[in-house]
Design an enzyme around this catalytic site. Sequence first.
Site, PDB file in Angstrom:
ATOM      1  N   THR A 108     -18.612 -33.877  -1.153  1.00  5.16           N
ATOM      2  CA  THR A 108     -17.584 -33.202  -1.984  1.00  5.16           C
ATOM      3  C   THR A 108     -17.495 -33.727  -3.431  1.00  5.16           C
ATOM      4  O   THR A 108     -17.778 -34.845  -3.498  1.00  5.16           O
ATOM      5  CB  THR A 108     -16.183 -33.524  -1.216  1.00  5.16           C
ATOM      6  OG1 THR A 108     -16.335 -32.663   0.155  1.00  5.16           O
ATOM      7  CG2 THR A 108     -15.031 -33.108  -2.112  1.00  5.16           C
ATOM      8  N   ASP A 160      -9.133 -30.995   3.543  1.00  4.40           N
ATOM      9  CA  ASP A 160      -8.001 -31.776   2.331  1.00  4.40           C
ATOM     10  C   ASP A 160      -8.165 -31.103   0.879  1.00  4.40           C
ATOM     11  O   ASP A 160      -7.320 -30.819   0.222  1.00  4.40           O
ATOM     12  CB  ASP A 160      -7.760 -32.937   2.396  1.00  4.40           C
ATOM     13  CG  ASP A 160      -9.140 -33.644   1.957  1.00  4.40           C
ATOM     14  OD1 ASP A 160     -10.375 -33.195   2.665  1.00  4.40           O
ATOM     15  OD2 ASP A 160      -9.203 -34.586   1.060  1.00  4.40           O
ATOM     16  N   GLY A 199     -13.354 -37.382   1.858  1.00  6.07           N
ATOM     17  CA  GLY A 199     -13.411 -38.134   3.143  1.00  6.07           C
ATOM     18  C   GLY A 199     -13.008 -37.199   4.105  1.00  6.07           C
ATOM     19  O   GLY A 199     -13.261 -35.765   4.060  1.00  6.07           O
TER      20      GLY A 199
HETATM   21  N1  ASP Z   1     -12.748 -33.934   2.360  1.00 10.69           N
HETATM   22  C1  ASP Z   1     -13.536 -32.967   2.482  1.00 10.69           C
HETATM   23  C2  ASP Z   1     -13.373 -32.114   3.765  1.00 10.69           C
HETATM   24  O1  ASP Z   1     -12.784 -32.659   4.807  1.00 10.69           O
HETATM   25  C3  ASP Z   1     -15.036 -33.554   2.876  1.00 10.69           C
HETATM   26  C4  ASP Z   1     -15.850 -34.406   1.833  1.00 10.69           C
HETATM   27  O2  ASP Z   1     -14.914 -35.112   1.145  1.00 10.69           O
HETATM   28  O3  ASP Z   1     -16.895 -34.617   1.672  1.00 10.69           O
HETATM   29  O4  ASP Z   1     -13.563 -30.831   3.780  1.00 10.69           O
END
Ligand code: ASP
Length: 311
Positions: A178, A209, A230
């Site tokens: 992300t 999120d 995360g």
């Molecule tokens: N937070 C992102 C999600 O849960 C994933 C990531 O941060 O890589 O979709």
Amino acid sequence: MTPFSIAIHGGAGTILRSQMTPEKEAKYLAALKAALDTGYAVLEKGGSSLDAVEAAIISLEDCPLFNAGKGSVFNSEGRHEMDASIMYGKDLTAGAVTGVKNIKNPISLSRAVMERSQHVFLAGNGAEIFAREQGIAFEDDSYFFDQFRHDQWQQAQKEEGVFLDHNIAASDEKKFGTVGAVALDKDGHLAAGTSTGGMTNKKFGRVGDSPIIGAGTYANDNTCAISCTGHGELFIRSVVAYDISCLMEYKGMTLREACDEVVMNKLVKIGGEGGLIAIDRIGNVELPFNSEGMYRAYRKSDGNGGVLIYK
Ligand code: ASP
């Protein structure tokens, strides 16, 4: 001189030096630096934090190394469904999209929702209809195809699992991803943005999120600008980005104290792996994470900066 600064991330997770080759590391560092420089140049010229955040995120979305835009992971149907959000600390305006397909730069669609619709959050088909009306760029499925991502997805299907991009072990080569940016401009305005392809093999219209204002993204000129990365479910339950702002506003904590409390204490207690990037109203930068690593970079007008991966 009025201070200004920018920070970006390309995802947090199990990023181990032992699993990195020098070539791969160089690619990541170069991609992070390119995005950082793009955003910093906007601020240096007196541009808004919002423009800087969007420009930096577009650079990361266009890079196949990260799980956003072009490099987005596959969902359970073998498609790419992306989420993004953006917020302006000046007036607390915000825009977000979830589950959008074939959008080249979801961050720009979020900004269009913020500036050109009466709404904050648009989903799926409706968001795509709005995007067409607004002349937002679309790309064919082939633009988003990546062999590594495809192999990751096939592996996830075999195991009937849903994986965070950070922690998937489908091959020796791990991609993390992300992306996000936060910035403070010369006029003292803060902005934050986040963009993602979500989780590999996700189904049921899963939303993380990243597109949720207050959870993955938040900006308020009185406190700070935050972009998270995360395990989304845990970040939603902890309302991470807004919690940091609240700890500053209601408890008088510094940015560092608030970040520490949320990332190293509250999130750890419920098993929320990940991190975030943060800037406060006077340009302090914090890049905390409780995972093995986080792709991150920052640059401040006082000359400080860095491009980092590991702890
Ligand atoms: N937070 C992102 C999600 O849960 C994933 C990531 O941060 O890589 O979709």
